[in-house]
Design a protein around this motif. Sequence first.
Motif, PDB file in Angstrom:
ATOM      1  N   GLU A  29     -10.697   6.948   8.170  1.00  0.00           N
ATOM      2  CA  GLU A  29     -11.063   7.295   6.918  1.00  0.00           C
ATOM      3  C   GLU A  29      -9.786   7.380   5.876  1.00  0.00           C
ATOM      4  OE1 GLU A  29     -14.208   8.642   5.486  1.00  0.00           O
ATOM      5  OE2 GLU A  29     -15.022   7.562   7.178  1.00  0.00           O
ATOM      6  N   ALA A  32      -9.185   3.551   5.080  1.00  0.00           N
ATOM      7  CA  ALA A  32     -10.033   3.207   4.180  1.00  0.00           C
ATOM      8  C   ALA A  32     -10.037   3.469   2.612  1.00  0.00           C
ATOM      9  CB  ALA A  32     -11.562   3.644   4.714  1.00  0.00           C
ATOM     10  N   SER A  33      -9.495   4.829   2.564  1.00  0.00           N
ATOM     11  CA  SER A  33      -9.044   5.344   1.089  1.00  0.00           C
ATOM     12  C   SER A  33      -7.608   5.417   0.601  1.00  0.00           C
ATOM     13  CB  SER A  33     -10.045   6.721   1.180  1.00  0.00           C
ATOM     14  OG  SER A  33      -9.523   7.480   1.750  1.00  0.00           O
ATOM     15  N   ASN A  34      -6.849   5.239   1.738  1.00  0.00           N
ATOM     16  CA  ASN A  34      -5.301   5.580   1.449  1.00  0.00           C
ATOM     17  C   ASN A  34      -5.187   6.928   0.945  1.00  0.00           C
ATOM     18  OD1 ASN A  34      -4.732   3.041   2.235  1.00  0.00           O
ATOM     19  ND2 ASN A  34      -4.700   2.133   0.130  1.00  0.00           N
ATOM     20  N   PRO A  37      -8.555  12.236   4.491  1.00  0.00           N
ATOM     21  CA  PRO A  37     -10.228  12.748   4.304  1.00  0.00           C
ATOM     22  C   PRO A  37     -10.479  14.135   4.332  1.00  0.00           C
ATOM     23  CG  PRO A  37      -9.864  11.887   6.601  1.00  0.00           C
ATOM     24  CD  PRO A  37      -8.430  11.605   5.642  1.00  0.00           C
ATOM     25  N   ARG A  41     -15.855  14.663   5.043  1.00  0.00           N
ATOM     26  CA  ARG A  41     -15.999  13.327   5.417  1.00  0.00           C
ATOM     27  C   ARG A  41     -15.826  12.766   6.692  1.00  0.00           C
ATOM     28  NH1 ARG A  41     -18.515  10.342   3.094  1.00  0.00           N
ATOM     29  NH2 ARG A  41     -17.535   8.602   4.083  1.00  0.00           N
ATOM     30  N   GLU A  83      -8.446  19.055   3.402  1.00  0.00           N
ATOM     31  CA  GLU A  83      -7.990  17.859   3.813  1.00  0.00           C
ATOM     32  C   GLU A  83      -7.624  17.831   5.343  1.00  0.00           C
ATOM     33  OE1 GLU A  83      -4.901  16.356   1.095  1.00  0.00           O
ATOM     34  OE2 GLU A  83      -6.502  15.551  -0.148  1.00  0.00           O
ATOM     35  N   GLY A 147      -2.141  -1.920   1.228  1.00  0.00           N
ATOM     36  CA  GLY A 147      -2.739  -0.565   1.673  1.00  0.00           C
ATOM     37  C   GLY A 147      -1.777   0.106   2.515  1.00  0.00           C
ATOM     38  N   ARG A 151      -0.036   3.849   1.795  1.00  0.00           N
ATOM     39  CA  ARG A 151      -0.015   4.967   2.952  1.00  0.00           C
ATOM     40  C   ARG A 151       1.200   5.442   3.180  1.00  0.00           C
ATOM     41  NH1 ARG A 151      -3.943   1.393   4.828  1.00  0.00           N
ATOM     42  NH2 ARG A 151      -2.605   0.645   6.388  1.00  0.00           N
TER      43      ARG A 151
END
Length: 358
Positions: A29, A32-34, A37, A41, A83, A147, A151
């Motif tokens: 997760e 996928a979104s940097n 989550p 999620r 988070e 990406g 991160r």
Amino acid sequence: MWGIAERRGATALVLSATQTALLQTIYNEFRASNAWPTMYRVDRAFIKLKRRGGANTAAVMRDLPEGLLMRSQIRPAPIPDDEIKLTISGVAHCLGAQDDVESFVRAVRWCARQEMTREPEAGETSILVSGRQVKRAIPLALRSDPGAMDRLPILLTLHHWGCVQSGRTPDGTDWTLRLGPEVRRFSKVRSIEDFIDARVSWYEEEEQRQRPYPAVIDVPAEEVLPARAYINPRVLDQLREASGASWDTTKLVALAEELDACVQAGHVYASHAVLRALLDHVPPLFGQKSFAAVVSSHAWAKTDAKYLGRLSTFRDQADDALHRQISKMADLLMLDNLPQAAAVNALLRGCAVQLQKH
């Protein structure tokens, strides 16, 4: 008692298939979104896995060995909006994370060496580096993935390794880090294990330093030095003498005086609370509703702007002092954690100037 998330040996832990699956879910997760989550999620993704064997997400997370998650000391059981963040050891347990781990180690080592060789800007006690500079220390094969480079600052700012402040460049196009002297501890790290060992050793030294001395030495009263002022007496006088007809300064002066008294008396939590109250009290004087707006919108001198920027990051620390609930872990706030006196004096001097205008 442990006050840090990292643990020696965390990368070598043998985990169950369910625990490994949960870490992988969190990392997937994140990748996928940097962005880290939320618990919601993670739970949604985890319940879809066959490998979980019907296990409850919160229960598996609770039973994970220490050193893999950044756990909240305020709320051990995360709520849906919280988070969920992996330590770098937790990331190292995940498939596909090797590039993130290697980039992290190289970036920390490069930053440590930059702090040792570069000179700070005039008036600064830390070294400023930009994201572009950090990335150049990463091999091309690792930084070819945008990406992964997005991160990297998230992982760097999550851990405590001597970076004293993070931010953005003035044009907002790049991230920045300010490196304090403690980053030198990490100049030879070549693996996550090296990083964790340096981090835990630092913590152990701090814990030892904060232990009380075994004996108290009697000092004659005439040899005891007076407590140092936190608020400059001349700044206090300027506040008291300010005659702005539009403002009642009774509370402002009282907060400044009480802050100075609390610091001189060594009252850690009272000092944090009063300073937080002071920051929340002054924005209307500058035509603003929040202290963040005071920092960003008022025409501060260059040096004062830097001081005020440091004060703006103090709110999270004040929240720690005011709202952290009792737990089995030691609370490590000290007077030394307060913003430097020059920053508070710059703010109060600015208040006095504003009062004289109205």
